[in-house]
Design a protein around this motif. Structure first.
Motif, PDB file in Angstrom:
ATOM      1  N   GLY A 256       0.858  -1.225   0.016  1.00  0.00           N
ATOM      2  CA  GLY A 256      -0.160  -0.033   0.123  1.00  0.00           C
ATOM      3  C   GLY A 256       0.768   1.181  -0.127  1.00  0.00           C
ATOM      4  N   HIS A 257       0.242   2.511  -0.020  1.00  0.00           N
ATOM      5  CA  HIS A 257       0.880   3.605   0.095  1.00  0.00           C
ATOM      6  C   HIS A 257       0.656   4.485   1.394  1.00  0.00           C
ATOM      7  CE1 HIS A 257       1.930   2.588  -3.865  1.00  0.00           C
ATOM      8  NE2 HIS A 257       2.810   3.464  -4.219  1.00  0.00           N
ATOM      9  N   CYS A 258       1.189   5.139   1.948  1.00  0.00           N
ATOM     10  CA  CYS A 258       0.987   5.993   3.125  1.00  0.00           C
ATOM     11  C   CYS A 258       0.102   6.965   3.122  1.00  0.00           C
ATOM     12  CB  CYS A 258       2.233   6.645   3.768  1.00  0.00           C
ATOM     13  SG  CYS A 258       1.734   7.512   5.083  1.00  0.00           S
ATOM     14  N   HIS A 259      -1.208   6.866   3.522  1.00  0.00           N
ATOM     15  CA  HIS A 259      -2.178   7.523   3.219  1.00  0.00           C
ATOM     16  C   HIS A 259      -2.164   9.248   3.502  1.00  0.00           C
ATOM     17  CE1 HIS A 259      -5.733   4.651   3.006  1.00  0.00           C
ATOM     18  NE2 HIS A 259      -4.658   4.245   2.641  1.00  0.00           N
ATOM     19  N   ARG A 260      -0.744   9.665   4.144  1.00  0.00           N
ATOM     20  CA  ARG A 260      -0.481  10.922   4.622  1.00  0.00           C
ATOM     21  C   ARG A 260       0.791  11.489   3.553  1.00  0.00           C
ATOM     22  NH1 ARG A 260       3.206  13.773   7.421  1.00  0.00           N
ATOM     23  NH2 ARG A 260       2.343  15.720   8.008  1.00  0.00           N
ATOM     24  N   CYS A 261       1.715  10.528   3.323  1.00  0.00           N
ATOM     25  CA  CYS A 261       2.833  11.138   2.557  1.00  0.00           C
ATOM     26  C   CYS A 261       3.058  10.357   1.284  1.00  0.00           C
ATOM     27  CB  CYS A 261       4.282  11.126   3.343  1.00  0.00           C
ATOM     28  SG  CYS A 261       4.729   9.325   3.943  1.00  0.00           S
ATOM     29  N   SER A 262       2.327   9.479   1.045  1.00  0.00           N
ATOM     30  CA  SER A 262       2.385   8.364  -0.302  1.00  0.00           C
ATOM     31  C   SER A 262       3.507   7.524  -0.246  1.00  0.00           C
ATOM     32  CB  SER A 262       2.264   9.208  -1.502  1.00  0.00           C
ATOM     33  OG  SER A 262       0.953  10.005  -1.725  1.00  0.00           O
TER      34      SER A 262
ATOM     35  N   CYS B 188       3.114   4.938   7.232  1.00  0.00           N
ATOM     36  CA  CYS B 188       4.179   4.358   7.092  1.00  0.00           C
ATOM     37  C   CYS B 188       5.054   4.704   8.277  1.00  0.00           C
ATOM     38  CB  CYS B 188       4.918   4.693   5.827  1.00  0.00           C
ATOM     39  SG  CYS B 188       5.458   6.754   5.857  1.00  0.00           S
ATOM     40  N   SER B 189       4.725   5.325   9.193  1.00  0.00           N
ATOM     41  CA  SER B 189       5.400   5.557  10.521  1.00  0.00           C
ATOM     42  C   SER B 189       4.347   6.042  11.502  1.00  0.00           C
ATOM     43  CB  SER B 189       6.354   6.605  10.254  1.00  0.00           C
ATOM     44  OG  SER B 189       5.872   7.814  10.251  1.00  0.00           O
ATOM     45  N   SER B 190       4.964   6.033  12.844  1.00  0.00           N
ATOM     46  CA  SER B 190       3.940   6.249  13.929  1.00  0.00           C
ATOM     47  C   SER B 190       3.752   7.860  13.785  1.00  0.00           C
ATOM     48  CB  SER B 190       4.575   5.891  15.420  1.00  0.00           C
ATOM     49  OG  SER B 190       5.830   6.438  15.483  1.00  0.00           O
ATOM     50  N   GLN B 191       4.731   8.621  13.251  1.00  0.00           N
ATOM     51  CA  GLN B 191       4.777   9.870  13.245  1.00  0.00           C
ATOM     52  C   GLN B 191       3.699  10.534  12.259  1.00  0.00           C
ATOM     53  OE1 GLN B 191       8.483  11.889  12.278  1.00  0.00           O
ATOM     54  NE2 GLN B 191       7.716  13.822  12.453  1.00  0.00           N
ATOM     55  N   CYS B 192       3.595   9.665  11.217  1.00  0.00           N
ATOM     56  CA  CYS B 192       2.707   9.670  10.182  1.00  0.00           C
ATOM     57  C   CYS B 192       1.078   9.645  10.736  1.00  0.00           C
ATOM     58  CB  CYS B 192       2.847   8.980   8.874  1.00  0.00           C
ATOM     59  SG  CYS B 192       3.774  10.058   7.634  1.00  0.00           S
ATOM     60  N   VAL B 193       0.933   8.703  11.296  1.00  0.00           N
ATOM     61  CA  VAL B 193      -0.291   8.261  11.805  1.00  0.00           C
ATOM     62  C   VAL B 193      -0.939   9.237  12.621  1.00  0.00           C
ATOM     63  CG1 VAL B 193       0.098   6.693  13.743  1.00  0.00           C
ATOM     64  CG2 VAL B 193      -1.754   6.194  12.530  1.00  0.00           C
ATOM     65  N   ARG B 194       0.207   9.928  13.738  1.00  0.00           N
ATOM     66  CA  ARG B 194      -0.588  10.605  14.855  1.00  0.00           C
ATOM     67  C   ARG B 194      -0.849  12.192  14.120  1.00  0.00           C
ATOM     68  NH1 ARG B 194       4.117   8.707  17.497  1.00  0.00           N
ATOM     69  NH2 ARG B 194       5.290  10.516  17.176  1.00  0.00           N
ATOM     70  N   THR B 195      -0.417  12.399  12.839  1.00  0.00           N
ATOM     71  CA  THR B 195      -0.637  13.565  12.303  1.00  0.00           C
ATOM     72  C   THR B 195      -1.678  13.617  11.066  1.00  0.00           C
ATOM     73  OG1 THR B 195       1.085  13.413  10.596  1.00  0.00           O
ATOM     74  CG2 THR B 195       1.658  14.665  12.670  1.00  0.00           C
ATOM     75  N   PHE B 196      -2.168  12.539  10.799  1.00  0.00           N
ATOM     76  CA  PHE B 196      -3.091  12.182   9.824  1.00  0.00           C
ATOM     77  C   PHE B 196      -4.363  12.543  10.215  1.00  0.00           C
ATOM     78  CE2 PHE B 196      -5.886   9.979   7.207  1.00  0.00           C
ATOM     79  CZ  PHE B 196      -5.492   9.967   5.746  1.00  0.00           C
ATOM     80  N   ASP B 197      -5.049  13.169   9.481  1.00  0.00           N
ATOM     81  CA  ASP B 197      -6.376  13.938   9.582  1.00  0.00           C
ATOM     82  C   ASP B 197      -7.353  13.419   8.498  1.00  0.00           C
ATOM     83  OD1 ASP B 197      -8.830  15.130  10.122  1.00  0.00           O
ATOM     84  OD2 ASP B 197      -8.033  17.216  10.147  1.00  0.00           O
ATOM     85  N   LEU B 198      -8.203  12.790   8.697  1.00  0.00           N
ATOM     86  CA  LEU B 198      -9.176  12.277   7.469  1.00  0.00           C
ATOM     87  C   LEU B 198      -9.661  13.212   6.866  1.00  0.00           C
ATOM     88  CD1 LEU B 198      -9.859   9.671   5.961  1.00  0.00           C
ATOM     89  CD2 LEU B 198     -11.773   9.259   7.538  1.00  0.00           C
TER      90      LEU B 198
END
Length: 366
Positions: A313-319, A354-364
């Motif tokens: 897959g690709h990261c939903h925040r940074c691809s 792709c990382s815990s840092q990305c998931v904390r800042t992701f906003d749907l």
């Protein structure tokens, strides 16, 4: 009845008709008049719905070489001959509501085929050669006994509508996400527990129907702005903030694909070495070849090459492409309108980062 049949075929031959309607004729065998002498060389469309045919003649392509459309809906056809692959001009083939148990590999030779309908048969698998149908736009295999779809289906680059309702599908090959022309995907009433992470990443995919997959607890967040049907899916209650991040310690709220070997925690910031190595190789391949398909196959084991050609897959925040690890974030339920239906339903969406840092800042909502 027989005299009417003979007259219809005689007139078609005499007047060189391009269309011949033989529906509702109670035919148990293919009319020999269609195969006599030179056959009907000029015939383009043959309609034989609602009969009792059990098979097709081997000489079909030889006697009807210019067929563009062949409609055999609602017969008793058990097997189709290998010679079906010789209908070089065929664009539409309807074998719905028959008794087919196997589709011969030669169907992959129908390189002009645009519409293939195989609904309501007894198919347990589809031949990989279906992937050779590069012009195929519509594929309907609903109401069969399929437990999986062939990975090579992603080679049908023109595919726009894929319907596989009411089968035994437990999962979908992630390669389906590579179908850039796919506009509608219908997988209702199967046994799906998860969907490919990248599903919906293509802007062309607008309609996704996964109704009555009772084990499906969430949809990839790429489907957030799509028209979805999902009655029977979704969680029954709001998810507290403490569970927005699924952990490896028994709190996984969303079933993950088998390829996911490790799930990061909220405090863990180190990506496994295996993941780092594959990501690095992926970027090197893209930088030097621009096209992964040009990479010499002998340089890598086939399983690794397959992963590089199609990331998990690709990261939903940074691809960022992901291969062995994802960080899922479950978003609370929202109401979603169903296409053509006034009632509303609720569904949970999952972001894969792709990382815990990305998931904390992701906003749907972003």
């Amino acid at each position: 009845m027989a005299s009417e049949l003979h007259e219809a075929i005689f007139v078609a031959k005499q007047e060189r008709h391009k269309n011949l309607f033989l529906n509702y004729r109670n035919l148990s065998i293919f009319p020999v008049e269609l195969l006599k002498d030179e056959g009907l060389q000029f015939l383009e469309r043959l309609y034989m719905k609602r009969n009792s045919l059990t098979t097709l003649p081997d000489s079909l392509a030889q006697k009807l070489p210019n067929l563009i459309e062949l409609y055999l809906h609602s017969n008793n056809i058990v097997i189709i001959p290998e010679a079906i692959g010789n209908l070089a001009k065929l664009q539409s083939l309807d074998l719905s509501d028959n008794a087919l148990q196997v589709i011969c590999p030669e169907i992959g030779r129908l390189r002009s085929l645009r519409h293939l309908r195989l609904a309501n048969n007894q198919l347990k698998f589809l031949p990989p050669e279906i992937g050779d149908l590069r012009e195929l736009e519509t594929l309907d295999v609903s109401m069969n006994l399929l437990s999986w779809l062939p990975e090579r289906l992603h080679q049908c680059l023109s595919l726009q509508c894929l319907t596989a309702d009411r089968n035994h599908l437990h999962g979908l090959p992630r390669q389906l996400c590579q179908l850039q022309s796919l506009n509608e995907l219908s997988m209702a009433a199967n046994c799906l527990a998860s969907l490919p992470l990248d599903l919906g990443r293509s802007r062309e995919l607008q309609f996704v129907f996964v109704d009555n997959n009772v084990h499906l607890k969430g949809l990839p967040s790429y489907l957030y702005n799509k028209v979805i049907g999902c009655s029977g899916c979704g969680l029954s209650a709001q998810v507290p903030d403490s569970k927005l991040l699924s952990l490896a310690l028994g709190e996984v709220a969303v079933p993950l694909p088998a390829e996911v070997k490790t799930v990061g925690s909220e405090t863990e910031r180190v990506v496994p070495l295996e993941e780092l190595a594959i990501r690095a190789l992926y970027h090197i391949c893209h930088q030097h070849t621009k096209e992964l398909s040009l990479l010499p196959a002998f340089l890598l084991p086939k399983s690794l090459l397959d992963v590089l050609l199609c990331p998990l897959g690709h990261c939903h925040r940074c691809s960022q492409p992901m291969f062995t690890i994802v960080y899922p974030k479950l978003f609370p339920l929202r109401e979603t309108p169903l296409a053509g239906v006034h009632r509303r339903t609720t569904v949970s969406f999952v972001a894969y980062c792709c990382s815990s840092q990305c998931v904390r800042t992701f906003d749907l909502q972003g």
